[in-house]
Design an enzyme around this catalytic site. Structure first.
Site, mmCIF file in Angstrom:
data_model
loop_
_atom_site.group_PDB
_atom_site.id
_atom_site.type_symbol
_atom_site.label_atom_id
_atom_site.label_comp_id
_atom_site.label_asym_id
_atom_site.label_seq_id
_atom_site.Cartn_x
_atom_site.Cartn_y
_atom_site.Cartn_z
ATOM 1 N N GLN A 178 0.818 -1.214 0.000
ATOM 2 C CA GLN A 178 0.000 0.000 0.000
ATOM 3 C C GLN A 178 0.853 1.266 0.000
ATOM 4 O O GLN A 178 0.337 2.365 0.145
ATOM 5 C CB GLN A 178 -0.931 -0.007 1.212
ATOM 6 C CG GLN A 178 -1.946 -1.126 1.173
ATOM 7 C CD GLN A 178 -2.681 -1.295 2.479
ATOM 8 O OE1 GLN A 178 -2.630 -0.443 3.356
ATOM 9 N NE2 GLN A 178 -3.365 -2.418 2.631
ATOM 10 N N HIS A 215 -1.106 0.275 5.920
ATOM 11 C CA HIS A 215 -1.754 1.151 6.899
ATOM 12 C C HIS A 215 -0.886 2.313 7.386
ATOM 13 O O HIS A 215 -0.589 2.422 8.574
ATOM 14 C CB HIS A 215 -2.207 0.339 8.114
ATOM 15 C CG HIS A 215 -3.317 -0.616 7.849
ATOM 16 N ND1 HIS A 215 -4.086 -1.157 8.854
ATOM 17 C CD2 HIS A 215 -3.786 -1.143 6.698
ATOM 18 C CE1 HIS A 215 -4.977 -1.980 8.331
ATOM 19 N NE2 HIS A 215 -4.802 -1.982 7.014
ATOM 20 N N GLU A 265 -15.743 3.046 8.886
ATOM 21 C CA GLU A 265 -16.402 4.055 9.716
ATOM 22 C C GLU A 265 -16.360 5.434 9.101
ATOM 23 O O GLU A 265 -15.322 5.882 8.603
ATOM 24 C CB GLU A 265 -15.712 4.137 11.084
ATOM 25 C CG GLU A 265 -15.845 2.915 11.941
ATOM 26 C CD GLU A 265 -15.231 3.092 13.313
ATOM 27 O OE1 GLU A 265 -15.310 2.159 14.122
ATOM 28 O OE2 GLU A 265 -14.673 4.189 13.598
ATOM 29 N N TYR A 308 -9.668 -10.752 9.367
ATOM 30 C CA TYR A 308 -9.945 -11.397 8.091
ATOM 31 C C TYR A 308 -10.081 -12.904 8.259
ATOM 32 O O TYR A 308 -10.724 -13.576 7.448
ATOM 33 C CB TYR A 308 -8.851 -11.066 7.073
ATOM 34 C CG TYR A 308 -8.807 -9.601 6.706
ATOM 35 C CD1 TYR A 308 -9.934 -8.955 6.215
ATOM 36 C CD2 TYR A 308 -7.645 -8.857 6.872
ATOM 37 C CE1 TYR A 308 -9.913 -7.615 5.890
ATOM 38 C CE2 TYR A 308 -7.610 -7.517 6.547
ATOM 39 C CZ TYR A 308 -8.740 -6.899 6.062
ATOM 40 O OH TYR A 308 -8.707 -5.568 5.746
#
Length: 434
Positions: free
Chosen positions: A146, A211, A306, A327
């Protein structure tokens, strides 16, 4: 540029039994990288989101939640009624050929800066779709997973300074971390940046390709919000509510990287003074509303994406509370609520995998005024939320017929929505009334 029409209504037959509606594919829960998680509850169902008229008030989502034992804290906190855009619109392809593009920022003349995540490349793109060579002079990025080059924004004084700001995964001894840099943009046939300065570094350094957050939001008074993730792996996750760490925080800095004196934890022993809020998992969506309040949408695990309205100094609970699970299907939270920790305004289970966000204020779509738009990765949709008194009263999934992961959504100067698709041949798209 290539234009293709899409109706404001995509009529599909809802599923019955184990069959899929014609032309539709199964929808499953997914992490933000697009990897499918093992099946259980909500992601074991073959379903498509509801679109079109919905007089019965049923929600968009058709699959059961992954964590059905977690009840919402208040009515309407999840699964708002499906709504339908009445204005017909079209989507125009402005440019393509981007390798997993991540962010868009508009220059004063309506040209765009577009970042390319894994390569660390930045391009200048005209409204007609012509791309510059990659902007020279940017620092090297860690483009694994990422990571890479993420958000880009113009400085508040760009007209005078020509300063641009960007976030990226910075390779470091002992790992990597999110960094914020700024530099002067020098335009021309071979654009470049000069006087590069790193103004913020996420600490501590950790080896992780996951993240780190990365969205930038400037406020009208010139302050800069930076959203940060908790690096996903357990040594990082446990720091999300720890004020000694930047992990899982939103930080607020001045444009030169210094700390505003009115930040909530300035002067507190053991706390990093940049911190504005804490207890976040991974925030890739952030925008100011018409009252200049900061809204974010953060990635949940399997369930529990959220929408949060950010208040100064507040704790949003991750990983102690939340509405999702690992997960693997193993539990993370004993409860979705806890003392001293904020509840989300809205949550999704199954997830949408949010990335990119804008709160519409333009004139091209009057019915969208003050609606929140979110790019959906695993949901492969442009997610629209209708708001009333800071609550979600309607949800819509747009562009599901494109079968594309939507990484970025921004409002253009003229009121159109501009999108990036997350793929190796990523596209820059423009959404306007038909």
């Amino acid at each position: 540029m290539r234009a293709f029409l899409t109706s404001s209504v995509v009529l599909v037959s809802l599923l019955s039994g184990s069959g899929l509606a014609q032309g539709q594919r199964p929808r499953t829960s997914s992490d933000q990288s697009g990897n499918l998680a093992p099946g259980r509850a909500g992601d074991s169902q073959q379903s498509v989101p509801r679109t079109g008229p919905n007089p019965a008030g049923a929600p968009v989502e058709t699959a059961p939640p992954n964590v059905p034992e977690f009840e919402p804290a208040f009515p309407g906190q999840t699964r708002a009624p499906a709504v339908e855009t009445k204005t017909p619109f079209q989507v125009t392809e402005i440019a393509s050929g981007f390798n997993k593009p991540w962010a868009i920022a508009f220059l004063p003349d309506r040209r765009m800066l577009v970042t390319e995540k894994p390569t660390g490349s930045l391009y200048i793109v005209t409204p007609e779709g012509a791309k510059s060579p990659p902007v020279a002079g940017l620092p090297r990025v860690d483009g694994r997973g990422q990571g890479g080059l993420l958000d880009v924004e113009l400085g508040p004084d760009y007209a005078k300074s020509h300063l641009i700001y960007w976030t990226y995964y910075e390779p470091r001894e002992g790992g990597n971390g999110l960094a914020v840099a700024r530099a002067r943009l020098v335009e021309g046939a071979k654009p470049r940046v000069e006087n590069v300065k790193v103004i913020f570094r996420m600490q501590p350094t950790l080896e992780s390709t996951l993240h780190a957050g990365g969205r930038l939001v400037f406020t009208p008074d010139g302050k800069l919000f930076v959203t940060l993730g908790e690096r996903s792996i357990l040594p990082g996750r446990v720091q999300a509510r720890d004020l000694k760490s930047h992990f899982g925080k939103i930080v607020r800095i001045n444009p030169d990287g210094s700390v505003p004196k009115d930040n909530p934890f300035v002067g507190r022993k053991g706390a990093r003074p940049e911190i504005w809020s804490l207890g976040h998992r991974n925030i890739l969506s952030a925008a100011l509303d018409g009252k200049n309040r900061l809204w974010v949408v953060e990635m949940g695990p399997r369930g529990g994406d959220e929408l949060n309205l950010i208040e100064v100094g507040k704790d949003y609970g991750w990983p102690t509370i939340g509405y999702g699970e690992e997960y693997s299907g193993e539990p993370i939270h004993k409860s979705p609520q806890g003392p001293g920790m904020e509840q989300p305004v809205y949550y999704w289970d199954p997830v949408i995998s949010p990335s990119g966000m804008t709160i519409y204020s333009g004139d091209l779509f009057p019915e969208w005024r003050d609606n929140i738009f979110i790019g959906g990765l695993s949901s492969q949709a442009l997610v629209r939320l209708v708001m009333k008194n800071d609550r979600v009263v309607g949800e819509e999934r747009l562009l599901t017929d494109m079968n594309a992961r939507i990484r970025e959504v921004v409002q253009g100067p003229e009121g159109a929505l501009y999108l990036l698709t997350d793929e190796s041949n990523g596209r820059l798209l423009k959404l306007t009334p038909r």
